[in-house]
Design a protein around this motif. Structure first.
Motif, short mmCIF file in Angstrom:
data_model
loop_
_atom_site.label_atom_id
_atom_site.label_comp_id
_atom_site.label_asym_id
_atom_site.label_seq_id
_atom_site.Cartn_x
_atom_site.Cartn_y
_atom_site.Cartn_z
N ARG A 166 0.83 -1.22 0.00
CA ARG A 166 0.00 0.00 0.00
C ARG A 166 0.86 1.26 0.00
O ARG A 166 0.58 2.21 -0.72
N GLU A 167 1.89 1.28 0.82
CA GLU A 167 2.77 2.44 0.88
C GLU A 167 3.52 2.63 -0.44
O GLU A 167 3.77 3.76 -0.86
N SER A 168 3.85 1.55 -1.10
CA SER A 168 4.62 1.61 -2.33
C SER A 168 3.82 2.12 -3.52
O SER A 168 4.39 2.68 -4.44
N VAL A 169 2.52 1.92 -3.52
CA VAL A 169 1.70 2.37 -4.65
C VAL A 169 1.01 3.71 -4.38
O VAL A 169 0.46 4.32 -5.29
N ALA A 170 1.06 4.19 -3.14
CA ALA A 170 0.41 5.45 -2.80
C ALA A 170 1.11 6.62 -3.49
O ALA A 170 2.32 6.58 -3.75
N ASP A 171 0.33 7.63 -3.82
CA ASP A 171 0.87 8.86 -4.42
C ASP A 171 1.70 8.59 -5.67
O ASP A 171 2.84 9.05 -5.80
N ASP A 172 1.16 7.82 -6.58
CA ASP A 172 1.79 7.45 -7.85
C ASP A 172 2.94 6.47 -7.73
O ASP A 172 3.65 6.21 -8.68
N GLY A 173 3.16 5.93 -6.55
CA GLY A 173 4.13 4.87 -6.36
C GLY A 173 5.54 5.33 -6.08
O GLY A 173 5.88 6.49 -6.23
N ILE A 174 6.34 4.35 -5.65
CA ILE A 174 7.76 4.62 -5.42
C ILE A 174 8.48 4.50 -6.76
O ILE A 174 7.97 3.90 -7.71
N LEU A 175 9.65 5.08 -6.84
CA LEU A 175 10.42 4.97 -8.08
C LEU A 175 11.01 3.57 -8.18
O LEU A 175 11.60 3.07 -7.21
N PRO A 176 10.87 2.94 -9.32
CA PRO A 176 11.46 1.60 -9.47
C PRO A 176 12.99 1.68 -9.48
O PRO A 176 13.56 2.76 -9.71
N ASP A 177 13.63 0.58 -9.23
CA ASP A 177 15.09 0.53 -9.13
C ASP A 177 15.79 1.15 -10.33
O ASP A 177 16.79 1.82 -10.19
N PHE A 236 4.32 3.63 -15.38
CA PHE A 236 4.54 3.00 -14.08
C PHE A 236 3.65 3.67 -13.03
O PHE A 236 3.01 2.99 -12.22
N GLU A 237 3.60 5.00 -13.04
CA GLU A 237 2.75 5.73 -12.11
C GLU A 237 1.28 5.38 -12.30
O GLU A 237 0.53 5.22 -11.33
N ARG A 238 0.87 5.23 -13.55
CA ARG A 238 -0.52 4.86 -13.87
C ARG A 238 -0.84 3.47 -13.29
O ARG A 238 -1.90 3.25 -12.72
N MET A 239 0.11 2.54 -13.44
CA MET A 239 -0.08 1.20 -12.89
C MET A 239 -0.20 1.27 -11.38
O MET A 239 -1.06 0.62 -10.78
N CYS A 240 0.63 2.09 -10.72
CA CYS A 240 0.57 2.22 -9.26
C CYS A 240 -0.77 2.78 -8.81
O CYS A 240 -1.35 2.30 -7.84
N ARG A 241 -1.27 3.80 -9.52
CA ARG A 241 -2.58 4.37 -9.16
C ARG A 241 -3.67 3.32 -9.31
O ARG A 241 -4.56 3.19 -8.46
N ARG A 242 -3.59 2.55 -10.38
CA ARG A 242 -4.62 1.53 -10.61
C ARG A 242 -4.52 0.41 -9.57
O ARG A 242 -5.54 -0.11 -9.11
#
Length: 106
Positions: A67-78, A91-97
């Motif tokens: 939940r924390e990782s996808v909140a607010d458009d997600g964390i930046l991937p490695d 990636f941000e779109r996927m996190c929001r979804r």
């Protein structure tokens, strides 16, 4: 910190990842879009596991980490520095979804 702990933590994330992918499949997304979401989901999982491993946070609830990782458009991937602007937006779109899926499902 190590491979066994990382693998065990990753396995705990799988039910939510599988459920999300099944929901996307049920929506009838195009193959290209589905594959893009799947690939970004793999990247998200790797990033979560790396963070947990780096800080030794294996006791943190996997759903809370997710939940924390996808909140607010997600964390930046490695590998975000190697991604194009369009890939980062996807990636941000996927996190929001995924965040919406988690809220509605859990």
């Amino acid at each position: 910190m190590g491979v066994e702990e990382d693998l065990a933590y990753g396995k705990k994330l799988l039910p939510w990842f599988a459920g999300f992918l099944q929901a996307l499949y049920a929506e009838g997304l195009s193959r290209k879009t589905f594959v893009q979401y799947r690939d970004h989901l793999l990247s998200l999982g790797g990033t979560i596991i790396r963070e947990v491993s780096l800080y030794g946070e294996y006791q943190v609830d996997p759903l809370e980490s997710l939940r924390e990782s996808v909140a607010d458009d997600g964390i930046l991937p490695d590998h975000y520095d190697q991604m194009t602007r369009a890939e980062l937006k996807a990636f941000e779109r996927m996190c929001r979804r995924f965040e919406k899926y988690l809220v509605e499902s859990y």
